[in-house]
Structures are given as C-alpha cells and as structure tokens.
Design a protein around this motif. Sequence first.
Motif, PDB file in Angstrom:
ATOM      1  N   UNK A 185       8.648  -7.267 -20.413  1.00 21.37           N
ATOM      2  CA  UNK A 185       7.822  -6.498 -19.492  1.00 21.37           C
ATOM      3  C   UNK A 185       7.075  -7.446 -18.578  1.00 21.37           C
ATOM      4  N   UNK A 186       6.613  -6.901 -17.476  1.00 20.85           N
ATOM      5  CA  UNK A 186       5.840  -7.706 -16.548  1.00 20.85           C
ATOM      6  C   UNK A 186       4.605  -6.900 -16.136  1.00 20.85           C
ATOM      7  N   UNK A 187       3.477  -7.565 -16.042  1.00 20.39           N
ATOM      8  CA  UNK A 187       2.238  -6.917 -15.640  1.00 20.39           C
ATOM      9  C   UNK A 187       1.837  -7.425 -14.267  1.00 20.39           C
ATOM     10  N   UNK A 188       1.697  -6.510 -13.325  1.00 23.62           N
ATOM     11  CA  UNK A 188       1.329  -6.909 -11.968  1.00 23.62           C
ATOM     12  C   UNK A 188      -0.066  -6.409 -11.657  1.00 23.62           C
ATOM     13  N   UNK A 189      -0.927  -7.350 -11.390  1.00 26.85           N
ATOM     14  CA  UNK A 189      -2.291  -6.998 -10.980  1.00 26.85           C
ATOM     15  C   UNK A 189      -2.230  -6.805  -9.475  1.00 26.85           C
ATOM     16  N   UNK A 190      -2.482  -5.590  -8.990  1.00 29.37           N
ATOM     17  CA  UNK A 190      -2.317  -5.292  -7.573  1.00 29.37           C
ATOM     18  C   UNK A 190      -3.534  -5.790  -6.791  1.00 29.37           C
ATOM     19  N   UNK A 191      -3.322  -6.302  -5.602  1.00 35.18           N
ATOM     20  CA  UNK A 191      -4.443  -6.836  -4.826  1.00 35.18           C
ATOM     21  C   UNK A 191      -5.485  -5.767  -4.493  1.00 35.18           C
ATOM     22  N   UNK A 192      -5.007  -4.540  -4.267  1.00 34.47           N
ATOM     23  CA  UNK A 192      -5.916  -3.424  -3.990  1.00 34.47           C
ATOM     24  C   UNK A 192      -5.397  -2.222  -4.777  1.00 34.47           C
ATOM     25  N   UNK A 193      -6.286  -1.484  -5.429  1.00 34.34           N
ATOM     26  CA  UNK A 193      -5.850  -0.286  -6.153  1.00 34.34           C
ATOM     27  C   UNK A 193      -5.173   0.673  -5.177  1.00 34.34           C
ATOM     28  N   UNK A 194      -4.085   1.282  -5.600  1.00 33.18           N
ATOM     29  CA  UNK A 194      -3.320   2.116  -4.669  1.00 33.18           C
ATOM     30  C   UNK A 194      -2.612   3.267  -5.375  1.00 33.18           C
ATOM     31  N   UNK A 195      -2.230   4.281  -4.572  1.00 27.35           N
ATOM     32  CA  UNK A 195      -1.337   5.322  -5.076  1.00 27.35           C
ATOM     33  C   UNK A 195      -0.208   5.558  -4.068  1.00 27.35           C
ATOM     34  N   UNK A 196       0.030   4.563  -3.237  1.00 32.05           N
ATOM     35  CA  UNK A 196       1.053   4.657  -2.199  1.00 32.05           C
ATOM     36  C   UNK A 196       2.428   4.370  -2.816  1.00 32.05           C
ATOM     37  N   UNK A 197       3.310   5.346  -2.705  1.00 32.98           N
ATOM     38  CA  UNK A 197       4.606   5.234  -3.361  1.00 32.98           C
ATOM     39  C   UNK A 197       5.378   4.006  -2.895  1.00 32.98           C
ATOM     40  N   UNK A 198       5.459   3.804  -1.579  1.00 34.26           N
ATOM     41  CA  UNK A 198       6.316   2.716  -1.111  1.00 34.26           C
ATOM     42  C   UNK A 198       5.742   1.367  -1.513  1.00 34.26           C
ATOM     43  N   UNK A 199       4.443   1.261  -1.503  1.00 36.69           N
ATOM     44  CA  UNK A 199       3.816   0.010  -1.917  1.00 36.69           C
ATOM     45  C   UNK A 199       4.103  -0.262  -3.398  1.00 36.69           C
ATOM     46  N   UNK A 200       3.925   0.776  -4.217  1.00 32.90           N
ATOM     47  CA  UNK A 200       4.154   0.613  -5.653  1.00 32.90           C
ATOM     48  C   UNK A 200       5.621   0.327  -5.964  1.00 32.90           C
TER      49      UNK A 200
ATOM     50  N   UNK B  51      -1.386   5.186   5.402  1.00 27.19           N
ATOM     51  CA  UNK B  51      -0.631   5.396   4.176  1.00 27.19           C
ATOM     52  C   UNK B  51      -1.060   6.701   3.506  1.00 27.19           C
ATOM     53  N   UNK B  52      -2.351   6.975   3.532  1.00 26.91           N
ATOM     54  CA  UNK B  52      -2.851   8.188   2.894  1.00 26.91           C
ATOM     55  C   UNK B  52      -2.301   9.435   3.583  1.00 26.91           C
ATOM     56  N   UNK B  53      -2.287   9.396   4.920  1.00 27.73           N
ATOM     57  CA  UNK B  53      -1.785  10.549   5.671  1.00 27.73           C
ATOM     58  C   UNK B  53      -0.303  10.783   5.387  1.00 27.73           C
ATOM     59  N   UNK B  54       0.435   9.679   5.316  1.00 28.20           N
ATOM     60  CA  UNK B  54       1.871   9.781   5.049  1.00 28.20           C
ATOM     61  C   UNK B  54       2.112  10.387   3.669  1.00 28.20           C
ATOM     62  N   UNK B  55       1.357   9.908   2.674  1.00 27.25           N
ATOM     63  CA  UNK B  55       1.523  10.415   1.308  1.00 27.25           C
ATOM     64  C   UNK B  55       1.189  11.902   1.232  1.00 27.25           C
ATOM     65  N   UNK B  56       0.146  12.310   1.970  1.00 29.28           N
ATOM     66  CA  UNK B  56      -0.234  13.722   1.979  1.00 29.28           C
ATOM     67  C   UNK B  56       0.892  14.578   2.551  1.00 29.28           C
TER      68      UNK B  56
END
Length: 434
Positions: A318-333, A380-385
């Motif tokens: 397994x690999x653990x990635x600490x993200x630079x900024x908390x996110x819920x953006x699908x493409x980023x994740x 990104x938020x608008x796109x996800x919405x």
Amino acid sequence: MSCDYGKIGKHFMSSVFALVDCNNFYVSCERVFNPKLVGRPVIVLSNNDGCAVARSNEAKALGIKMAVPVFQIKDLIKHNKVQVYSSNYALYGDMSQRVMQTLTQFTPDLEIYSIDEAFLDLAGCKRINLTEYGRNIKTTVEKWTGIPVSVGIAGTKTLAKIANHLAKKSKKANGVLDLTTAKYMDQALAAVAVGEVWGVGRKYAGFLKANGIDNALQLRDADDNFIKKKMGIVGLRLLNELRGISCYPIEQSPPRRKSVTVSRTFKKAIASLDELLEAVAAYVSTGAEKLRQENSVAGVLIVYVMTNRFKDDYYYNSVTLKLPVQTNDTSELIGYAREGLRGIYKKGGQYKKTGILLHDLGPETLVQANFFDTVDRNRSKKLMQAVDAINCEMGSGAIKYGAVGVGRNQSWKTAFNQRSRSYTTHWDHLLEVT
Ligand SMILES: [Mg+2]
C-alpha cells in the motif's frame, strides 16, 4: 425487508469476523520510534486546527478529551508534561501498511476498514479456538510491528466491533474477546452504551436514548417496526446484526463519517496495470462523490493492492499519500491514486483486490489555502457540482472520468457487476461505499 433471508440463513450459520483495531494508533506509532514516550501522557494533533486526535491512555486518564482544541488544555499539558506531536501521516501510513501486511497472514479475506482497523473473515477458522487465534494475531502484530492491537471476534461485524470495544476496556479480556458463543452476550451488550454501537451515530443516539434505549442490549431487543420507521433499512440491519444475523459481509459496512473506503475483490485475478488503474480511478470517483455528498474533503489517500493469498508469490502493498491540500476533486484524487498505484504495482502479480481509503477528513469550508496550491479550487468546486448534478439526474456514472475507462466488459468490473449498479440510489447497495 431489510436483508435477503436466504442469504442471512447462510451467514447466520457460518460467519465469523474479527475486528483488529490498533490501540491509540498515532501515539503507538510515535512510541515505536521513541520508546521514551512509553508510560507517559502523549497526544497527537490534527492537521490544521490544533485538536488532539490521538491520546495515550495516560493522556486519557488526565481527562484530555478527543478533539479538544489544544489551547484549551495548555495548562494541563504544562503541569503534567504531556508530550505533544503534530500528525505525521507518512509514518502512520507506513505503520498501517506493516500492520495490514501482518494481518494478511491470518486470513485470505481482509477488509481494511480504516488506517488502523481491519475486519478479518474467519469463517474458515471455526473449529479452532478463536480466543487463542485472536491472541496469536495480537502477539504477532505487536512483535512484528511494535503496535499494540485489540481483537474482537463475533458472528457479525457489528458484534465484532462491540467485542473489540470491550476487549480494550476489560482487564480480564486483556485485548482479545471472542463473542461467538452466546454465553456472555447479554452481559456484553448491556455494558455498551447505545451511542457506541457501530453505525448508530450521534443523531440516532439521542433519539434512541429519549425513547428509553440506552444500551446495545435494549437496542437488540427493540421493536423492529419502531426502529424501521425511525431509522429505515439501516436501522433494521443494525438490529439483525446485534441478533447475530450477519448483514454486512467483508467490504460492506453501514454509512459512516470518519473515513471513506472503497474496495473490491475481483472475480478473476488481474495482471494488467492499465486495468488496475481503471479500477482505482473508479473507486476514487465513488469515494470522492461520497465526500462531496457530506461536504467533506480528505487530506490523506491510501491505495493498496493484494494478490491471491493462496498463491506462493503472495504480494500485498500500500502507499499513503499526504495531499498538499485537502480535496474532494475527483480528477485531482484520480491523479494521486494513479501515481500511488504505479509505485506499488509489481509486474507479474495476479491481483485479487485493490482499494482506496480517504482519510484525514475535514469540512470543505475549512480548507486552508496553500501558497503553492496550483489548483483553482473555485473552478474545481463548480465542475464537481455540475458532475454530481448530472449523475444524480441521469444515474450514477452518466458522466465519468476517462481514467475509469469505457469498456463494457472491464474485468475489474466483473465482481462488481454481480451486484446492482445503482449503489448511490438504492438502500440495498448504499453500503458498498463506507
Ligand atoms: Mg484504533
């Protein structure tokens, strides 16, 4: 009806689950590399907001509560020489990986439930002494990783959670409790407050208490119709689970808040990196959608792969990635997940399972801007919405990311296709995502 009773009959007779939970996980990780911390009060702080998110038993004994802001306990910290650490997710992710890897020794069927918890399907182990087996799991994990764990064993996942809870609290149990026999069941359930029961949550705990249901025993014996009316199918499942009727097999759990996991066992093993990448992208899409439904963002992403445990060249990583900024953006994740998977993929492996875990969740509104952040968060938020609105209207998956692939017969989907695809709109399939 809450469950398929044909299936329940089978589960009822045959299921055995162990829940292995690391004790005070982040603190225990710090202690492995700094033994001076053993026996002293230690707390670990959350990412941004300076709350205590992990406490050693000594810190708990001082009255330090979970999630208390650190400024509120400044004096207490000073007077009692409490050791304070910032969270180190790279370390915790690595230790988590070692614990999970060790656990794969004990069952071919493991569900990584959170960074420090796993369910083990022990249905095949019924003829052995389960307390001894649990003890063996506990000592092996401690010996191999340095992390102390508690083991709860029972016929359903909800009861295994309760067994684990009691194993931690009871001196006599000393970290391992088997509740598969009914002998002490009533006593055990009566000792657990209703709010501690898996899947009850704060909202329902208040409602149940107001109706005279204070503990797990009273909940088990509650009236089905009353619970169904107030808590729906999830509530009925809860009752069944407390009664020893298994409704949540490995990889299915009631809805929850602390983290989001999506994993799947493939019907046929997969060797190709491309197919695994598609599977992981699909799981991330589901997980990110779940985050957005709850207005949360994740700060840590864990990706894991497993080959068939019964083959000689067994591989788990397994690999653990600490993200630079908390996110819920699908493409980023998806981008992070693909990068992570490439790092742990070993050529030639016959992969049986892959999964993702979104951790370090926080409210969307509190995301801290990072000076080096290159993502336009508003856009990104608008796109996800927009994506969520269309998928809600047209059915889940109407819009999906290219990384998920477009083939109809993708082999990673095979096992998935056995179940309904309307998991976001159907009560019965809501639970695939937890
Ligand atoms: Mg724990």
